[in-house]
Design an enzyme around this catalytic site. Sequence first.
Site, short mmCIF file in Angstrom:
data_model
loop_
_atom_site.label_atom_id
_atom_site.label_comp_id
_atom_site.label_asym_id
_atom_site.label_seq_id
_atom_site.Cartn_x
_atom_site.Cartn_y
_atom_site.Cartn_z
N SER A 61 11.68 -19.47 -6.12
CA SER A 61 11.54 -19.49 -7.58
C SER A 61 12.89 -19.38 -8.28
CB SER A 61 10.62 -18.36 -8.04
OG SER A 61 9.39 -18.40 -7.34
N1 SAM Z 1 8.68 -16.11 -4.72
C1 SAM Z 1 8.96 -16.96 -3.62
C2 SAM Z 1 10.44 -16.97 -3.32
O1 SAM Z 1 11.17 -16.26 -3.98
O2 SAM Z 1 10.85 -17.68 -2.40
C3 SAM Z 1 8.54 -18.36 -3.90
C4 SAM Z 1 7.13 -18.59 -3.71
S1 SAM Z 1 6.68 -20.29 -3.76
C5 SAM Z 1 6.94 -20.73 -5.43
C6 SAM Z 1 4.92 -20.12 -3.62
C7 SAM Z 1 4.45 -19.74 -2.26
O3 SAM Z 1 3.06 -19.45 -2.33
C8 SAM Z 1 4.59 -20.84 -1.22
O4 SAM Z 1 5.34 -20.38 -0.16
C9 SAM Z 1 3.15 -21.14 -0.81
O5 SAM Z 1 3.02 -21.49 0.54
C10 SAM Z 1 2.48 -19.83 -1.12
N2 SAM Z 1 1.03 -19.89 -1.29
C11 SAM Z 1 0.27 -20.81 -1.93
N3 SAM Z 1 -1.03 -20.48 -1.85
C12 SAM Z 1 -1.09 -19.31 -1.16
C13 SAM Z 1 -2.15 -18.46 -0.75
N4 SAM Z 1 -3.43 -18.71 -1.02
N5 SAM Z 1 -1.84 -17.35 -0.06
C14 SAM Z 1 -0.55 -17.04 0.24
N6 SAM Z 1 0.48 -17.82 -0.11
C15 SAM Z 1 0.22 -18.92 -0.80
#
Ligand code: SAM
Length: 218
Positions: A61
Amino acid sequence: MDYSVARRRMVEQQIVSRGITDERVLDAMLAVPRHLFVDTGLQSHAYSDASLPIGEKQTISQPYMVAAMTAALELQGDERILEIGTGSGYQTAVLSRLVKRVYSIERIAVLAGRARKILDHLQMSNINIKVGDGTMGWKDQAPFAGILVAAGSPDVPEKYLEQLEIGGKLVLPVGDQSQQILMRIIRKDKDIFAREQLMGCRFVPLIGEQGWKTEPVD
Ligand code: SAM
């Protein structure tokens, strides 16, 4: 490249300038080496005002969004926090400096494994990561003082409301797959939830039983 200079510039020009004043959050953002959470080829962009690819069609992010979501939890230091979407582990690392324990769920095993390695390397020992569908929360460890969801949801998953302690705060993006509103929901009492809209945002989708049912098509 002197990453500590880049980090200070990031905090001043992208975060303080947009109104984040929580000193503990600013200190955590100054301390966490964001460049270690991206591929070596992207390290020179790690402190830019943007999200960046981390593989598996996911992103780390934007620094400001990490700071704003963290600040919205109004952390004091003794909380147990649930994070959904570990991704690179960067937001997890920021949270780990600010609370007692972070529980983080990532649905993509390769990302969870990579994040675990970096967080272990940084000796951040107050973090539990599991691979699974984060839309169901983490029942065994509930209730949480804060839940931070780093992926966009079509609605507010019921499990998060159930797993929030009284006084606890949930921060999550709600909307369609191309844009969302960042919401903060505070559990005022057992059945009383106060909802606020914080800002517009754009996250990858939250995929799971209580989120989007399928991955977006390219
Ligand atoms: N905050 C993180 C960072 O600093 O790197 C970025 C997160 S990224 C925008 C969103 C993440 O949510 C992805 O890695 C994706 O695989 C995960 N994701 C999506 N749906 C999910 C779920 N149901 N459970 C867990 N993770 C999930």
